[in-house]
Every structure is written in C-alpha cells, then in structure tokens.
Design a protein around this motif. Structure first.
Motif, PDB file in Angstrom:
ATOM      1  N   LEU A  64      -2.575  14.123  -8.325  1.00 41.55           N
ATOM      2  CA  LEU A  64      -1.612  12.969  -8.456  1.00 41.55           C
ATOM      3  C   LEU A  64      -0.866  12.752  -7.002  1.00 41.55           C
ATOM      4  O   LEU A  64      -0.654  13.699  -6.289  1.00 41.55           O
ATOM      5  CB  LEU A  64      -0.372  13.756  -9.221  1.00 41.55           C
ATOM      6  CG  LEU A  64       0.691  13.080  -9.600  1.00 41.55           C
ATOM      7  CD1 LEU A  64       0.372  11.875 -10.688  1.00 41.55           C
ATOM      8  CD2 LEU A  64       1.770  13.966 -10.425  1.00 41.55           C
ATOM      9  N   CYS A  65      -0.676  11.624  -6.821  1.00 46.45           N
ATOM     10  CA  CYS A  65       0.136  11.222  -5.458  1.00 46.45           C
ATOM     11  C   CYS A  65       1.545  11.656  -5.705  1.00 46.45           C
ATOM     12  O   CYS A  65       2.263  10.840  -6.581  1.00 46.45           O
ATOM     13  CB  CYS A  65      -0.289   9.730  -4.948  1.00 46.45           C
ATOM     14  SG  CYS A  65       0.833   9.433  -3.761  1.00 46.45           S
ATOM     15  N   GLY A  66       2.090  12.383  -4.687  1.00 50.15           N
ATOM     16  CA  GLY A  66       3.586  12.774  -4.884  1.00 50.15           C
ATOM     17  C   GLY A  66       4.283  11.586  -4.297  1.00 50.15           C
ATOM     18  O   GLY A  66       5.457  11.564  -4.643  1.00 50.15           O
ATOM     19  N   THR A  67       3.900  10.541  -3.809  1.00 52.34           N
ATOM     20  CA  THR A  67       4.822   9.445  -3.256  1.00 52.34           C
ATOM     21  C   THR A  67       4.598   8.320  -4.184  1.00 52.34           C
ATOM     22  O   THR A  67       5.778   7.929  -4.714  1.00 52.34           O
ATOM     23  CB  THR A  67       4.198   8.974  -1.852  1.00 52.34           C
ATOM     24  OG1 THR A  67       4.067   9.923  -0.887  1.00 52.34           O
ATOM     25  CG2 THR A  67       4.890   7.827  -1.439  1.00 52.34           C
ATOM     26  N   CYS A  68       3.654   7.919  -4.773  1.00 49.53           N
ATOM     27  CA  CYS A  68       3.522   6.779  -6.000  1.00 49.53           C
ATOM     28  C   CYS A  68       3.409   7.269  -7.127  1.00 49.53           C
ATOM     29  O   CYS A  68       3.570   6.370  -7.929  1.00 49.53           O
ATOM     30  CB  CYS A  68       2.702   5.735  -5.362  1.00 49.53           C
ATOM     31  SG  CYS A  68       0.768   6.098  -5.591  1.00 49.53           S
ATOM     32  N   GLY A  69       3.212   8.358  -7.428  1.00 50.98           N
ATOM     33  CA  GLY A  69       2.880   8.820  -8.672  1.00 50.98           C
ATOM     34  C   GLY A  69       1.649   8.503  -9.449  1.00 50.98           C
ATOM     35  O   GLY A  69       1.646   8.616 -10.855  1.00 50.98           O
TER      36      GLY A  69
ATOM     37  N   VAL B 177       0.787  -1.180   0.247  1.00 56.62           N
ATOM     38  CA  VAL B 177       0.045  -0.039   0.020  1.00 56.62           C
ATOM     39  C   VAL B 177       1.067   1.245  -0.001  1.00 56.62           C
ATOM     40  O   VAL B 177       1.659   1.290   0.720  1.00 56.62           O
ATOM     41  CB  VAL B 177      -0.834   0.157   1.119  1.00 56.62           C
ATOM     42  CG1 VAL B 177      -1.634   1.317   1.283  1.00 56.62           C
ATOM     43  CG2 VAL B 177      -1.879  -1.167   1.278  1.00 56.62           C
ATOM     44  N   CYS B 178       0.349   2.289  -0.900  1.00 54.55           N
ATOM     45  CA  CYS B 178       1.317   3.618  -0.912  1.00 54.55           C
ATOM     46  C   CYS B 178       0.836   4.271   0.398  1.00 54.55           C
ATOM     47  O   CYS B 178      -0.424   4.464   0.906  1.00 54.55           O
ATOM     48  CB  CYS B 178       0.696   4.483  -2.137  1.00 54.55           C
ATOM     49  SG  CYS B 178       1.382   6.024  -1.887  1.00 54.55           S
ATOM     50  N   PRO B 179       1.718   4.700   1.269  1.00 57.51           N
ATOM     51  CA  PRO B 179       1.332   5.186   2.440  1.00 57.51           C
ATOM     52  C   PRO B 179       0.608   6.670   2.414  1.00 57.51           C
ATOM     53  O   PRO B 179      -0.184   7.012   3.205  1.00 57.51           O
ATOM     54  CB  PRO B 179       2.794   5.395   3.290  1.00 57.51           C
ATOM     55  CG  PRO B 179       3.748   5.259   2.127  1.00 57.51           C
ATOM     56  CD  PRO B 179       3.034   4.625   1.136  1.00 57.51           C
ATOM     57  N   ALA B 180       0.815   7.359   1.153  1.00 52.18           N
ATOM     58  CA  ALA B 180       0.200   8.570   1.109  1.00 52.18           C
ATOM     59  C   ALA B 180      -1.258   8.453   0.580  1.00 52.18           C
ATOM     60  O   ALA B 180      -2.106   9.168   1.128  1.00 52.18           O
ATOM     61  CB  ALA B 180       1.008   9.278   0.386  1.00 52.18           C
ATOM     62  N   CYS B 181      -1.356   7.630  -0.440  1.00 52.00           N
ATOM     63  CA  CYS B 181      -2.887   7.758  -1.287  1.00 52.00           C
ATOM     64  C   CYS B 181      -3.489   6.614  -0.800  1.00 52.00           C
ATOM     65  O   CYS B 181      -4.824   6.334  -1.017  1.00 52.00           O
ATOM     66  CB  CYS B 181      -2.613   8.047  -2.557  1.00 52.00           C
ATOM     67  SG  CYS B 181      -1.987   6.552  -3.514  1.00 52.00           S
ATOM     68  N   GLY B 182      -2.752   5.529  -0.417  1.00 55.55           N
ATOM     69  CA  GLY B 182      -3.759   3.999   0.028  1.00 55.55           C
ATOM     70  C   GLY B 182      -3.719   3.070  -1.165  1.00 55.55           C
ATOM     71  O   GLY B 182      -4.467   1.947  -0.960  1.00 55.55           O
TER      72      GLY B 182
END
Ligand code: ZN
Length: 193
Positions: free
Chosen positions: A124-129, A36-41
């Motif tokens: 856009l999620c800055g962590t997973c793009g 799981v991306c910690p920023a967007c889930g």
C-alpha cells in the motif's frame, strides 16, 4: 451467467499513459506529469482521461477490441456503434486522436464487498492510498450484480497492475449472445466466477 469481456490481443509498446523519454526510459506522458503520486509513481487515470488522450498514443490494430500495453481497452468504431445501436449501457468511450478507436471502460460500477471479492493486495502506498498491485479479484460473490441484463459493468474497486489501475468489464450472457451474433474480431468471452 456472467462473462468477462477481454481482448485476445495487445498493442505492442503502445502505452496510453506513458512514453519514452530521451534516454529511452518509460515515463508518464508529459501532459499527465502533474498527476503522478510522488511516492509510488502511479497516476490519477480518471483525471488524465478527462484531459483527453495525448496525440502520442497510437492504436494500430484492425481488431474490434485490443489492450494497450498497460491493459486498458480500446474498441473500434464498429464496436461502439453496435453497442449504442443495441442500447447497451454501462460503457464509456473516449476518442483516440487521429483514429476510429476509442478507449473504453465500464462506467456502471457495482458495489463491491472487498472481503468477499477475492482481491490479493500488495504494498500500500502511504501517500496516495493505492496498492502497487491488486489482482485476482473481483469475484462475482463480492459484487452486487445489476438487475438489467443489457448493461456492461465493472467493480467499484479497481484492480491495479504495476503501472495503472484498471477495471475488468463484465456482462450478462444476453449481452454476450448479442455481441457473438456480430462476429467481432479479437474479443474473448470468459465465464466469470
Ligand atoms: Zn502513491
């Protein structure tokens, strides 16, 4: 003429990548928790599928094609056998435990020009793009269509709904004619543009 192949029905409350926690809240399945991306889930669906499909997922249907709650496709054994016997290419099948069904998705991914493919992108999620949603496209105008008429294909650029990435599946009318000759249950053929 190119068509999108779509299920005309969905499984109710049957999620491929999610489950209810003890409080009845929908969460990513425990076995995929580290993806799981910690920023967007969002999760890495390809990595999850490579681990296999969890025992908790049930495909309760008698249709030949059906969508999970997050809009992934499941196909019957009958559908898979027909595709393979007809030597149609471009689909990957991952077995669903304790059933005759497979999760199915296009594995032939055609080069896609994002500027011509008509996507609408949101947040856009800055962590997973990844985008929170990427919808509307892909339009045929942005896709390099395969020369073969006996291949299922998708875009190299995946769509995103609020839960997962997914890829609509397309094929030439020659494939559609073959499929129609077999009276499959639950499949819509939608002219692509
Ligand atoms: Zn993210």
């Amino acid at each position: 003429m190119i068509y999108a192949i779509e299920p005309d029905g969905s499984l109710r409350y049957e999620w491929l990548f999610f489950e209810d926690d003890e409080n009845g809240r929908l969460v990513v399945r425990e076995e995929y928790g580290d993806l799981v991306c910690p920023a967007c889930g969002k999760i890495d669906e390809a990595a999850a599928l490579a681990r296999g499909i969890g025992d908790g997922f049930r495909c309760r249907t008698d249709r030949d094609l059906v969508a999970t709650s997050e809009d992934w496709l499941c196909a019957s054994a009958r559908f898979r056998e027909f595709v393979e016997a007809s030597r149609l290419e471009g689909l990957g099948f991952v077995p669903v435990p304790h059933s005759d069904y497979h999760v199915v998705q296009p594995t032939t991914l055609v080069e896609t020009d994002e500027t011509a493919a008509g996507f609408e992108n949101h947040r856009l999620c800055g962590t997973c793009g990844r985008y929170s949603e990427r919808v509307a496209g892909p339009l045929l105008a942005g896709m390099q269509l395969p020369e073969s008429h006996s291949v299922f294909f998708g875009s190299s650029i995946a769509n995103e709904n609020v839960k997962v990435a997914y890829r609509p599946c397309f094929a030439h009318e020659d494939v559609i004619d073959l499929l129609k000759s077999r009276d499959f249950d639950g499949i819509d053929f939608v002219a692509a543009h």
